[in-house]
Design a protein around this motif. Structure first.
Motif, PDB file in Angstrom:
ATOM      1  N   GLU A   1      -1.314 -14.351  -4.387  1.00  0.00           N
ATOM      2  CA  GLU A   1      -0.184 -14.983  -4.613  1.00  0.00           C
ATOM      3  C   GLU A   1       0.836 -14.127  -5.475  1.00  0.00           C
ATOM      4  O   GLU A   1       2.404 -14.470  -6.301  1.00  0.00           O
ATOM      5  N   THR A   2       0.893 -13.074  -5.016  1.00  0.00           N
ATOM      6  CA  THR A   2       1.843 -11.281  -6.826  1.00  0.00           C
ATOM      7  C   THR A   2       2.765 -10.854  -6.237  1.00  0.00           C
ATOM      8  O   THR A   2       3.689 -11.002  -6.277  1.00  0.00           O
ATOM      9  N   ALA A   3       2.447 -11.352  -4.352  1.00  0.00           N
ATOM     10  CA  ALA A   3       3.661 -10.996  -3.917  1.00  0.00           C
ATOM     11  C   ALA A   3       4.201 -11.159  -2.606  1.00  0.00           C
ATOM     12  O   ALA A   3       2.092 -11.430  -2.149  1.00  0.00           O
ATOM     13  N   GLU A   4       4.739 -10.623  -1.544  1.00  0.00           N
ATOM     14  CA  GLU A   4       4.022 -10.861   0.099  1.00  0.00           C
ATOM     15  C   GLU A   4       3.999  -9.201   0.421  1.00  0.00           C
ATOM     16  O   GLU A   4       3.552  -8.662  -0.421  1.00  0.00           O
ATOM     17  N   PRO A   5       2.292  -9.509   1.317  1.00  0.00           N
ATOM     18  CA  PRO A   5       2.166  -8.230   1.806  1.00  0.00           C
ATOM     19  C   PRO A   5       2.576  -7.524   2.389  1.00  0.00           C
ATOM     20  O   PRO A   5       3.415  -8.268   2.780  1.00  0.00           O
ATOM     21  N   ARG A   6       2.821  -6.496   2.036  1.00  0.00           N
ATOM     22  CA  ARG A   6       3.334  -5.461   2.906  1.00  0.00           C
ATOM     23  C   ARG A   6       2.974  -5.041   4.492  1.00  0.00           C
ATOM     24  O   ARG A   6       1.864  -5.175   4.663  1.00  0.00           O
ATOM     25  N   LEU A   7       3.680  -4.925   5.223  1.00  0.00           N
ATOM     26  CA  LEU A   7       3.446  -4.436   6.578  1.00  0.00           C
ATOM     27  C   LEU A   7       2.410  -3.304   6.525  1.00  0.00           C
ATOM     28  O   LEU A   7       3.158  -1.818   6.431  1.00  0.00           O
ATOM     29  N   LEU A   8       1.351  -2.715   6.244  1.00  0.00           N
ATOM     30  CA  LEU A   8       0.424  -1.369   6.969  1.00  0.00           C
ATOM     31  C   LEU A   8       0.160  -1.078   8.217  1.00  0.00           C
ATOM     32  O   LEU A   8      -0.061  -2.042   8.370  1.00  0.00           O
TER      33      LEU A   8
ATOM     34  N   ALA B   1     -16.790 -11.233 -10.429  1.00  0.00           N
ATOM     35  CA  ALA B   1     -16.453 -10.444  -9.703  1.00  0.00           C
ATOM     36  C   ALA B   1     -15.634  -9.400  -9.337  1.00  0.00           C
ATOM     37  O   ALA B   1     -14.640 -10.132  -9.371  1.00  0.00           O
ATOM     38  N   ALA B   2     -15.612  -8.568  -8.771  1.00  0.00           N
ATOM     39  CA  ALA B   2     -14.607  -7.185  -8.266  1.00  0.00           C
ATOM     40  C   ALA B   2     -13.716  -7.866  -7.169  1.00  0.00           C
ATOM     41  O   ALA B   2     -14.487  -8.783  -6.264  1.00  0.00           O
ATOM     42  N   ARG B   3     -12.542  -7.237  -6.356  1.00  0.00           N
ATOM     43  CA  ARG B   3     -11.767  -7.198  -5.304  1.00  0.00           C
ATOM     44  C   ARG B   3     -13.260  -7.551  -4.259  1.00  0.00           C
ATOM     45  O   ARG B   3     -13.673  -6.363  -4.209  1.00  0.00           O
ATOM     46  N   PRO B   4     -13.333  -7.952  -3.515  1.00  0.00           N
ATOM     47  CA  PRO B   4     -13.759  -7.702  -1.890  1.00  0.00           C
ATOM     48  C   PRO B   4     -13.618  -6.579  -1.150  1.00  0.00           C
ATOM     49  O   PRO B   4     -12.908  -5.911  -1.363  1.00  0.00           O
ATOM     50  N   GLN B   5     -14.791  -6.174  -0.630  1.00  0.00           N
ATOM     51  CA  GLN B   5     -14.607  -5.217   0.289  1.00  0.00           C
ATOM     52  C   GLN B   5     -14.486  -4.559   1.658  1.00  0.00           C
ATOM     53  O   GLN B   5     -14.869  -4.288   2.397  1.00  0.00           O
ATOM     54  N   PRO B   6     -13.900  -5.804   2.320  1.00  0.00           N
ATOM     55  CA  PRO B   6     -13.776  -5.670   3.601  1.00  0.00           C
ATOM     56  C   PRO B   6     -13.317  -4.971   4.125  1.00  0.00           C
ATOM     57  O   PRO B   6     -12.963  -4.045   5.315  1.00  0.00           O
ATOM     58  N   SER B   7     -12.171  -3.749   3.901  1.00  0.00           N
ATOM     59  CA  SER B   7     -11.056  -2.527   4.375  1.00  0.00           C
ATOM     60  C   SER B   7     -12.224  -1.342   5.001  1.00  0.00           C
ATOM     61  O   SER B   7     -12.580  -1.020   3.018  1.00  0.00           O
ATOM     62  N   ARG B   8     -11.933  -0.708   6.343  1.00  0.00           N
ATOM     63  CA  ARG B   8     -12.629   0.557   6.259  1.00  0.00           C
ATOM     64  C   ARG B   8     -11.527   1.180   5.738  1.00  0.00           C
ATOM     65  O   ARG B   8     -11.059   2.307   6.309  1.00  0.00           O
ATOM     66  N   HIS B   9     -10.081   0.941   5.818  1.00  0.00           N
ATOM     67  CA  HIS B   9      -9.121   1.426   5.783  1.00  0.00           C
ATOM     68  C   HIS B   9      -8.283   1.190   4.607  1.00  0.00           C
ATOM     69  O   HIS B   9      -8.001   0.573   4.241  1.00  0.00           O
ATOM     70  N   ASP B  10      -7.080   2.056   3.908  1.00  0.00           N
ATOM     71  CA  ASP B  10      -6.694   2.484   2.925  1.00  0.00           C
ATOM     72  C   ASP B  10      -5.519   2.596   3.481  1.00  0.00           C
ATOM     73  O   ASP B  10      -5.562   3.772   3.833  1.00  0.00           O
ATOM     74  N   ALA B  11      -4.544   1.483   3.710  1.00  0.00           N
ATOM     75  CA  ALA B  11      -3.166   2.315   4.797  1.00  0.00           C
ATOM     76  C   ALA B  11      -2.192   2.307   4.091  1.00  0.00           C
ATOM     77  O   ALA B  11      -1.769   1.478   2.982  1.00  0.00           O
ATOM     78  N   PRO B  12      -1.269   3.181   4.805  1.00  0.00           N
ATOM     79  CA  PRO B  12       0.300   3.479   4.600  1.00  0.00           C
ATOM     80  C   PRO B  12       0.954   2.129   4.700  1.00  0.00           C
ATOM     81  O   PRO B  12       0.910   1.731   5.582  1.00  0.00           O
ATOM     82  N   ALA B  13       2.006   1.755   4.040  1.00  0.00           N
ATOM     83  CA  ALA B  13       2.893   1.283   4.560  1.00  0.00           C
ATOM     84  C   ALA B  13       4.183   1.384   5.332  1.00  0.00           C
ATOM     85  O   ALA B  13       4.031   2.626   5.597  1.00  0.00           O
ATOM     86  N   VAL B  14       4.301   0.830   6.555  1.00  0.00           N
ATOM     87  CA  VAL B  14       4.807   0.953   7.845  1.00  0.00           C
ATOM     88  C   VAL B  14       6.338   0.577   6.728  1.00  0.00           C
ATOM     89  O   VAL B  14       7.106  -0.621   6.334  1.00  0.00           O
ATOM     90  N   PRO B  15       7.332   1.393   7.179  1.00  0.00           N
ATOM     91  CA  PRO B  15       9.358   1.258   6.966  1.00  0.00           C
ATOM     92  C   PRO B  15       9.612  -0.158   7.305  1.00  0.00           C
ATOM     93  O   PRO B  15       8.832   0.095   8.695  1.00  0.00           O
ATOM     94  N   GLU B  16       9.767  -1.264   6.554  1.00  0.00           N
ATOM     95  CA  GLU B  16      10.510  -2.175   6.798  1.00  0.00           C
ATOM     96  C   GLU B  16      11.358  -1.922   7.590  1.00  0.00           C
ATOM     97  O   GLU B  16      11.624  -3.099   9.186  1.00  0.00           O
ATOM     98  N   GLU B  17      12.308  -1.188   7.944  1.00  0.00           N
ATOM     99  CA  GLU B  17      12.812  -1.058   9.185  1.00  0.00           C
ATOM    100  C   GLU B  17      12.580  -0.150  10.379  1.00  0.00           C
ATOM    101  O   GLU B  17      12.961   1.488   9.022  1.00  0.00           O
ATOM    102  N   SER B  18      12.549   0.212  10.918  1.00  0.00           N
ATOM    103  CA  SER B  18      12.085   1.186  11.891  1.00  0.00           C
ATOM    104  C   SER B  18      13.122   2.330  12.306  1.00  0.00           C
ATOM    105  O   SER B  18      14.361   1.533  11.939  1.00  0.00           O
ATOM    106  N   PRO B  19      13.130   3.746  11.878  1.00  0.00           N
ATOM    107  CA  PRO B  19      13.592   4.608  11.823  1.00  0.00           C
ATOM    108  C   PRO B  19      14.857   4.437  13.410  1.00  0.00           C
ATOM    109  O   PRO B  19      13.699   3.617  14.844  1.00  0.00           O
ATOM    110  N   ALA B  20      15.393   4.142  13.505  1.00  0.00           N
ATOM    111  CA  ALA B  20      16.680   4.558  14.440  1.00  0.00           C
ATOM    112  C   ALA B  20      16.330   5.312  16.043  1.00  0.00           C
ATOM    113  O   ALA B  20      15.502   6.698  15.951  1.00  0.00           O
TER     114      ALA B  20
END
Ligand SMILES: Nc1ncnc2c1ncn2[C@@H]1O[C@H](COP(=O)(O)OP(=O)(O)OP(=O)(O)O)[C@@H](O)[C@H]1O
Ligand SMILES: [Mg+2]
Length: 370
Positions: A317-324, A351-370
């Motif tokens: 609930e802190t922000a909108e998640p980014r596309l990763l 209890a800490a944050r769950p660990q379901p992710s096998r990826h720690d992924a970089p964000a995709v730029p919201e506007e893809s390059p031309a």
């Protein structure tokens, strides 16, 4: 030096970048489509799935500029003209002008979710299918009638020679759907947008229509955007899948990867709701709890958090998640995969944050390059 990949990957025919459709309503601004981006290559099929109201049809209609002027639209819808027909951005065209009329039918054709949308009650089915053929394929009326009859037969309208001169109200719902499919395919478009094309049809004709779309795709290299609720149809026909939730793409991946290794909790929920062969009779199908909220005045948070079984308190609930970017082809919009997600609030049990992710992924730029 060219790589093997460059040699074999077909050219991109359509790129949609940061497409947004907002509607002023008496309750506030409805974000029906909110920053949608995807690409489709020649001869490939992109499936778009998601529950009712997620913005699938609105996205599709926007690609043909069919929304009323009061809708606030932005973004880019680029046709790359890989067959020599020229590069253009549909969003820059006047929605009632001659340029968009040259695009509709020939460069992008659409099979509508509601078959009545496609036909005027005042003209025969044949006149309406032939209108597009005369505009885009031939100026010879006799030849246009032949092409029209051929396509009516191909979509399973048996007595096409009689049916061609009938009016839409003389067609049953299923027959109108077939006529609309004939109209969309008869101009051999660069891009076909098929919005629930087979929902009104019985199972045997469904399979026939999907096969017909695939045959034409193999012949002409047409790119297809297939909108459907039917995940079995997606598995059988699509190369890639985009999952939409409340106006946004929350996950996108090659079809096998999405089915084998879904990463967004919403996608996992959708996949668990499909019946499997070999299920016990007393086994219940999983349903995603809750309903899709209206996309009006949404707070800047993950919009799925209220229904999500993997929700992280103090994070979602802190922000909108980014596309990763999990891999080049697999993208997901979820804090579970975000290495920069805020730390969760400590709980009473520690209890800490769950660990379901096998990826720690970089964000995709919201506007893809031309
Ligand atoms: N003409 C319209 N006027 C106002 N709101 C609309 C209009 N058309 C669609 N909407 C709203 O826009 C949002 C997206 O609708 P859309 O028709 O794109 O959903 P969808 O994903 O195609 O759903 P379905 O699976 O039921 O076809 C919904 O909240 C819907 O109520
Ligand atoms: Mg729809």
């Amino acid at each position: 030096m060219t790589t093997i990949d460059e040699d074999t990957t077909p050219a991109t025919v359509l790129s949609v970048e940061d497409l947004t459709v907002h509607l002023p309503t008496e309750h506030g601004l409805l974000r029906a489509v909110d920053g949608v981006s995807f690409q489709v290559r020649a001869g490939r099929t992109l499936g778009i799935v998601g529950e009712s109201g997620s913005g699938k049809s609105m996205s599709a209609k926007t690609l043909l500029r069919l929304n009323p002027g009061r809708f606030r639209e932005s973004g880019r819808v680029r046709l790359h003209g890989t067959d020599g027909s020229g590069d253009l951005d549909v969003m820059e065209l006047d929605r009632d002008g001659p340029m968009i009329r040259a695009v509709r039918g020939r460069r992008i054709a659409m099979i509508f979710q509601e078959p009545m949308t496609a036909f005027s009650p005042l003209h025969t089915i044949g006149e309406q299918i032939m209108e597009a053929i005369l505009l885009h394929r031939t100026s010879d009326r006799a030849e246009a009638r032949e092409i029209c009859l051929e396509w009516m037969l191909r979509v399973g309208i048996g007595d096409a020679a009689r049916r061609i001169d009938q009016y839409p109200h003389q067609f049953s719902g299923g027959m109108r759907q077939r006529a609309m499919i004939a109209m969309a395919l008869s101009c051999e478009p660069e891009v076909l947008i098929a919005d629930e094309p087979t929902t009104a049809l019985d199972v045997t004709i469904q399979a026939q229509v999907l096969e017909l779309m695939q045959d034409l795709q193999a012949e002409t290299g047409m790119a297809i955007v297939l909108i459907t609720h039917d995940l079995a149809v997606v598995a059988g026909t699509c190369d890639e899948v985009a999952v939409m939730y409340l106006g946004r793409i929350v996950e996108q991946a090659p079809v096998r990867e999405l089915f084998a290794d879904p990463q967004h909790p919403y996608t996992r929920g959708l996949l668990r709701s499909i019946p499997r062969l070999g299920m016990r009779r007393d086994e219940r199908l999983h349903a995603i709890e809750g309903t899709v909220p209206q996309a009006i005045d949404l707070p800047p948070m993950c919009s799925f958090r209220g229904r999500c079984t993997d929700r992280i308190e103090g994070v979602c609930e802190t922000a909108e998640p980014r596309l990763l970017e999990l891999t080049e082809a697999h993208h997901v919009r979820c804090f579970l995969h975000d290495p920069e997600a805020p730390a969760p609030e400590p709980t009473a049990t520690g209890a800490a944050r769950p660990q379901p992710s096998r990826h720690d992924a970089p964000a995709v730029p919201e506007e893809s390059p031309a």
